[in-house]
Write an enzyme that holds these catalytic residues in place. Structure first.
Site, PDB file in Angstrom:
ATOM      1  N   ASN A   9     -37.460  -3.638 -12.488  1.00  0.00           N
ATOM      2  CA  ASN A   9     -37.378  -4.428 -11.258  1.00  0.00           C
ATOM      3  C   ASN A   9     -36.114  -3.981 -10.534  1.00  0.00           C
ATOM      4  O   ASN A   9     -35.014  -4.374 -10.905  1.00  0.00           O
ATOM      5  CB  ASN A   9     -37.330  -5.927 -11.593  1.00  0.00           C
ATOM      6  CG  ASN A   9     -37.188  -6.777 -10.346  1.00  0.00           C
ATOM      7  OD1 ASN A   9     -37.252  -6.269  -9.224  1.00  0.00           O
ATOM      8  ND2 ASN A   9     -36.990  -8.070 -10.525  1.00  0.00           N
ATOM      9  N   LYS A  11     -35.200  -4.775  -7.681  1.00  0.00           N
ATOM     10  CA  LYS A  11     -34.705  -5.814  -6.770  1.00  0.00           C
ATOM     11  C   LYS A  11     -34.361  -5.175  -5.424  1.00  0.00           C
ATOM     12  O   LYS A  11     -35.051  -4.253  -5.000  1.00  0.00           O
ATOM     13  CB  LYS A  11     -33.528  -6.570  -7.397  1.00  0.00           C
ATOM     14  CG  LYS A  11     -33.876  -7.077  -8.798  1.00  0.00           C
ATOM     15  CD  LYS A  11     -32.870  -8.036  -9.378  1.00  0.00           C
ATOM     16  CE  LYS A  11     -33.326  -8.467 -10.764  1.00  0.00           C
ATOM     17  NZ  LYS A  11     -32.470  -9.477 -11.368  1.00  0.00           N
ATOM     18  N   HIS A  97     -40.411 -14.585  -9.553  1.00  0.00           N
ATOM     19  CA  HIS A  97     -39.104 -14.255 -10.133  1.00  0.00           C
ATOM     20  C   HIS A  97     -38.142 -15.412  -9.840  1.00  0.00           C
ATOM     21  O   HIS A  97     -38.226 -16.037  -8.790  1.00  0.00           O
ATOM     22  CB  HIS A  97     -38.591 -12.947  -9.537  1.00  0.00           C
ATOM     23  CG  HIS A  97     -37.412 -12.420 -10.285  1.00  0.00           C
ATOM     24  ND1 HIS A  97     -36.144 -12.931 -10.107  1.00  0.00           N
ATOM     25  CD2 HIS A  97     -37.312 -11.481 -11.251  1.00  0.00           C
ATOM     26  CE1 HIS A  97     -35.320 -12.304 -10.928  1.00  0.00           C
ATOM     27  NE2 HIS A  97     -35.996 -11.425 -11.636  1.00  0.00           N
ATOM     28  N   GLU A  99     -35.251 -15.443  -8.844  1.00  0.00           N
ATOM     29  CA  GLU A  99     -34.517 -15.283  -7.578  1.00  0.00           C
ATOM     30  C   GLU A  99     -35.371 -15.732  -6.399  1.00  0.00           C
ATOM     31  O   GLU A  99     -34.864 -16.293  -5.427  1.00  0.00           O
ATOM     32  CB  GLU A  99     -34.068 -13.815  -7.429  1.00  0.00           C
ATOM     33  CG  GLU A  99     -32.947 -13.488  -8.414  1.00  0.00           C
ATOM     34  CD  GLU A  99     -32.942 -12.066  -8.931  1.00  0.00           C
ATOM     35  OE1 GLU A  99     -33.580 -11.182  -8.325  1.00  0.00           O
ATOM     36  OE2 GLU A  99     -32.295 -11.829  -9.978  1.00  0.00           O
ATOM     37  N   GLU A 169     -38.071 -14.849 -18.444  1.00  0.00           N
ATOM     38  CA  GLU A 169     -36.715 -14.429 -18.089  1.00  0.00           C
ATOM     39  C   GLU A 169     -35.804 -15.652 -18.017  1.00  0.00           C
ATOM     40  O   GLU A 169     -35.787 -16.351 -16.999  1.00  0.00           O
ATOM     41  CB  GLU A 169     -36.720 -13.739 -16.722  1.00  0.00           C
ATOM     42  CG  GLU A 169     -37.610 -12.515 -16.654  1.00  0.00           C
ATOM     43  CD  GLU A 169     -37.181 -11.577 -15.524  1.00  0.00           C
ATOM     44  OE1 GLU A 169     -36.865 -10.426 -15.837  1.00  0.00           O
ATOM     45  OE2 GLU A 169     -37.134 -11.997 -14.369  1.00  0.00           O
ATOM     46  N   GLY A 175     -28.754 -10.657 -15.287  1.00  0.00           N
ATOM     47  CA  GLY A 175     -27.595 -10.065 -14.624  1.00  0.00           C
ATOM     48  C   GLY A 175     -26.258 -10.542 -15.173  1.00  0.00           C
ATOM     49  O   GLY A 175     -25.210 -10.309 -14.573  1.00  0.00           O
ATOM     50  N   SER A 215     -30.928  -9.011 -18.993  1.00  0.00           N
ATOM     51  CA  SER A 215     -29.942  -8.109 -19.606  1.00  0.00           C
ATOM     52  C   SER A 215     -30.530  -7.224 -20.713  1.00  0.00           C
ATOM     53  O   SER A 215     -29.854  -6.926 -21.700  1.00  0.00           O
ATOM     54  CB  SER A 215     -28.731  -8.898 -20.114  1.00  0.00           C
ATOM     55  OG  SER A 215     -28.098  -9.575 -19.030  1.00  0.00           O
TER      56      SER A 215
HETATM   57  P1  13P Z   1     -31.172  -7.873 -15.486  1.00  0.00           P
HETATM   58  O1  13P Z   1     -31.883  -6.916 -16.385  1.00  0.00           O
HETATM   59  O2  13P Z   1     -30.265  -7.197 -14.491  1.00  0.00           O
HETATM   60  O3  13P Z   1     -30.513  -8.964 -16.256  1.00  0.00           O
HETATM   61  O4  13P Z   1     -32.304  -8.571 -14.585  1.00  0.00           O
HETATM   62  C1  13P Z   1     -33.413  -9.092 -15.197  1.00  0.00           C
HETATM   63  C2  13P Z   1     -34.402  -9.391 -14.170  1.00  0.00           C
HETATM   64  O5  13P Z   1     -34.219 -10.293 -13.364  1.00  0.00           O
HETATM   65  C3  13P Z   1     -35.597  -8.548 -14.109  1.00  0.00           C
HETATM   66  O6  13P Z   1     -36.555  -9.112 -13.277  1.00  0.00           O
END
Ligand code: 13P
Length: 253
Positions: A9, A11, A97, A99, A169, A175, A215
Site C-alpha cells: 500500500n 498510500k 483502510h 486512514e 491492521e 506507521g 509495521s
Molecule cells: P505500515 O506498514 O507503514 O505500518 O502501514 C501499514 C498500512 O497501513 C498498510 O495499509
C-alpha cells in the site's frame, strides 16, 4: 489452498519517476510465486497505468486501487468508480483502510456499499479492519473488529464472502514501528476466521485470506506469515523500499 498475499500500500507517496524506479529495482529480482501466492500493488490511481505496464507478463502480480466510490458513475467530482477501475484492468480494490475511516469519515455502512460496488464488477475487495490503541488496551479488540466485519460484510452470500480478502491492521501498529507480536496477530486472525465460520461455516471461513498490516518489514514478515491464520501482509512504509518488499514477497509461505 487459500491465497497467500503480499500487498503493497503505497498510500499517497512517490512521484511518477520514483514509482518507476521502485518498480524497476523491485523487478531486478525474479520472483517465483507459487500458484496460491500473489503480490499486489495498491498504488495511487494516477500510477495504475504505468504499474500495470511493468507487471505485464508477471505471474500472480496485480495492480490495485486504494479506494473507490460506492456509486458506479455520476456527479462526484474527483472520485473514481469501481467500474472505471475494472475498465483499466484493476481487479483488486482496498476498502476501509483506517486512514480512510479516520480522515474521510468512512462508516461501516458506507463500506458495505463500497464492498457491493467492487463485487458487482467481479473484483476483489481488500477489506481493512482493526482497532485503535485504547480499544486494545481495554482488551476489546475482538468485539470491535467483529462489529466492523458484521456491519460491512455479513449481508454478503457465502459465494461473495470468499471473494473478499481481509486485512487486519491494528491502528496502533500502523506507521509506528510497533508491530503486533506474531502471537497477537495469530490470536485475532483466528478470531476473525471464527467470526466468519459462525456465520458461513468452517469450510467457507477456511477459504478467506486474512492479511496482517502494521509495521510489517523484512525482519518480521517470515515470523508473522508463519502463523497458521496469517495469510500474508498489507504493507505500507516497507513497500516503498525495494529490498524490503522483495524480502516480504519471498517470506510468503
Ligand atoms: P505500515 O506498514 O507503514 O505500518 O502501514 C501499514 C498500512 O497501513 C498498510 O495499509
Amino acid at each position: 489452498m487459500r491465497k497467500q498475499i503480499a500487498a503493497a500500500n503505497w498510500k499517497m507517496n512517490l512521484s511518477q519517476s520514483e514509482a518507476d524506479s521502485l518498480l524497476n529495482e523491485l523487478f531486478q529480482t525474479a520472483f517465483h510465486l507459487a500458484a496460491h501466492q500473489e503480490a499486489i500493488f495498491a498504488v495511487p490511481s494516477i500510477y495504475i497505468h504505468q504499474t500495470k505496464a511493468k507487471l505485464a507478463g508477471k505471474q500472480n502480480m496485480y495492480v490495485a486501487a486504494q479506494n473507490c466510490h460506492q456509486k458506479n458513475n455520476g456527479a462526484f467530482t474527483g472520485e473514481i468508480a469501481a467500474p472505471m477501475f475494472a475498465s483499466v484492468g484493476v481487479k483488486h480494490i482496498v476498502l476501509g483502510h483506517s486512514e480512510r475511516r479516520e480522515y474521510f469519515t468512512e462508516s461501516d455502512a458506507l463500506l458495505a456499499e463500497k464492498v457491493n460496488a467492487v463485487l458487482a464488477i467481479d473484483s476483489t475487495p481488500i477489506f481493512c479492519c482493526g482497532e485503535p490503541l485504547d480499544i486494545r488496551e481495554a482488551g476489546n479488540q475482538n468485539i470491535f473488529v467483529e462489529a466492523q466485519l458484521k456491519n460491512s460484510l455479513f449481508h454478503l452470500s457465502a459465494e461473495q464472502i470468499v471473494k473478499v480478502v481481509i486485512a487486519y491492521e491494528p491502528i496502533w501498529a500502523i506507521g509506528t514501528g510497533k508491530t503486533a507480536t506474531s502471537e497477537q496477530a495469530q490470536e485475532i486472525h483466528a478470531y476473525i476466521r471464527s467470526v466468519f465460520a459462525s456465520k458461513y461455516g468452517q469450510s467457507i471461513a477456511d477459504q478467506i485470506s486474512i492479511l496482517y498490516g502494521g509495521s510489517v518489514k523484512a525482519a518480521n514478515a517470515k515470523e508473522l506469515f508463519s502463523q497458521p491464520d496469517v495469510d500474508g501482509g498489507l504493507v505500507g512504509g516497507a513497500s516503498l523500499i525495494a529490498s524490503e518488499f522483495t524480502a516480504i514477497i519471498n517470506a510468503l509461505q
